[in-house]
Design a protein around this motif. Structure first.
Motif, PDB file in Angstrom:
ATOM      1  N   ARG A  55       0.936  -0.974   0.205  1.00  0.00           N
ATOM      2  CA  ARG A  55      -0.269  -0.569  -0.260  1.00  0.00           C
ATOM      3  C   ARG A  55       0.845   1.144   0.122  1.00  0.00           C
ATOM      4  O   ARG A  55       1.616   1.454   0.399  1.00  0.00           O
ATOM      5  N   LEU A 110       2.120   4.138   1.169  1.00  0.00           N
ATOM      6  CA  LEU A 110       1.451   4.597   3.030  1.00  0.00           C
ATOM      7  C   LEU A 110       2.418   5.406   3.395  1.00  0.00           C
ATOM      8  O   LEU A 110       3.659   5.623   3.184  1.00  0.00           O
ATOM      9  N   ASP A 116      -2.537   5.925   0.761  1.00  0.00           N
ATOM     10  CA  ASP A 116      -3.348   5.026   1.144  1.00  0.00           C
ATOM     11  C   ASP A 116      -3.810   5.093   2.207  1.00  0.00           C
ATOM     12  O   ASP A 116      -4.973   4.511   2.693  1.00  0.00           O
ATOM     13  N   LEU A 139      -6.303   4.182   6.819  1.00  0.00           N
ATOM     14  CA  LEU A 139      -6.741   3.708   5.442  1.00  0.00           C
ATOM     15  C   LEU A 139      -7.898   4.772   4.967  1.00  0.00           C
ATOM     16  O   LEU A 139      -8.953   4.808   5.847  1.00  0.00           O
ATOM     17  N   ASN A 171      -8.437  -0.319  -0.059  1.00  0.00           N
ATOM     18  CA  ASN A 171      -7.819  -0.256   1.299  1.00  0.00           C
ATOM     19  C   ASN A 171      -8.533  -1.271   2.252  1.00  0.00           C
ATOM     20  O   ASN A 171      -7.492  -1.656   2.904  1.00  0.00           O
TER      21      ASN A 171
END
Length: 310
Positions: free
Chosen positions: A31, A33, A57, A269, A275
């Protein structure tokens, strides 16, 4: 709870979120992040990180004090929270004095530690060969010995948590040593390195960063002996105030600590379909692993009880 707030930089990156059973990672999902890691002082003071708006995300927040969880979620009601793990973040106060520190152990633990030190010292010919590295001129030698141990340690082979290699890692080590912001130890047996510990500094706090031992000498408990003697040296030196065992639980950390902070690792998220699927998948997997471990412990105890009744 402290009011000082940590401001994270608005930088996100592809982070691999592991599906893990014990020390083994089965697979990962990536992801975009922003990782926010709180220091020990921030966790102890109850710092609530101030998160910027641009976050890909979402966020991976590591070592957030559990007491700060509710205020953080109140700040970000539009994001979906998933708690990856709860754990005590252990630390040791280095200004106690070694005798007072040792008095905090149980009588059994003190006896066991002294026996392990004595056993390895006898194997070394009567005196432990433990070398501490702290200056820029010693950095290359420490890195060479630490890498030799790390390459064969389970920390590197199974956890991908070995001492970093390469010129950039060595340059960082030299720079830290030049400003007296690290300590490194290597334990030798017959002139061969069998265990190492690397602890960079954040102010007056040393951070338990990389460690490992040669599995061929596991019967000598080299990692435990090294940690015990390193704590003795640090308390005699008086340069640092705290030793931070960082996030994650473990018997080794619990044994050598003098305090702890209840912490969580948190995924925040954006509530997109993909997600949410990732978040719920991780949560479901973690719960299934926890249930399996609980059942395994229960069956072990039942088996022991049956044997005792015979």
């Amino acid at each position: 709870m402290g009011e000082r707030r940590l401001r994270a930089r608005p930088v996100s990156a592809a982070i691999a979120l592991p599906f893990r059973v014990g020390a083994r990672t089965l697979w990962r999902i990536r992801r975009q992040l922003q990782r926010v890691s709180l220091t020990l002082d921030q966790a102890r003071s109850g710092t609530v990180p101030a998160l910027p708006d641009a976050c890909g995300d979402g966020y991976l927040i590591v070592s957030l004090a559990e007491a700060s969880l509710a205020p953080l979620l109140a700040d970000r009601p539009g994001l979906k929270p998933f708690v990856r793990q709860r754990y005590p973040r252990f630390f040791a106060s280095l200004d106690l004095g070694f005798d007072a520190y040792l008095a905090g152990f149980s009588a059994k633990s003190r006896s066991t530690l002294k026996r392990k030190v004595r056993k390895l010292a006898e194997r070394c010919g009567g005196t432990l060969d433990l070398r501490c590295y702290r200056t820029a001129s010693e950095a290359e030698e420490f890195h060479r010995h630490a890498r030799a141990v790390s390459a064969i340690s389970y920390q590197e082979r199974l956890l991908d948590a070995g001492m970093p290699d390469g010129e950039a890692a060595l340059a960082d080590l030299r720079a830290r040593a030049a400003r007296d912001a690290m300590r490194g130890w290597v334990l030798f047996l017959d002139e061969r390195p069998i265990s190492y510990l690397y602890a960079p500094a954040e102010g007056t706090t040393l951070v338990y960063a990389f460690l490992g031992y040669d599995p061929a000498h596991a019967d000598l408990s080299p990692g435990t002996v090294l940690q015990f003697e390193a704590m003795r040296q640090l308390m005699e030196e008086g340069r640092f105030r705290l030793f931070d065992f960082t996030e994650g639980e473990g018997q080794h950390k619990r044994l050598f600590s003098t305090g702890e902070v209840a912490c969580v690792d948190l995924l925040l998220l954006r509530p997109t379909v993909s997600n949410l699927a990732v978040g719920w998948s991780l949560t479901g997997f973690d719960r299934a692993v926890a249930v399996a471990k609980s059942l395994a412990r229960h069956r072990t105890l039942e088996g022991l009880a049956r044997r005792l009744r015979r």
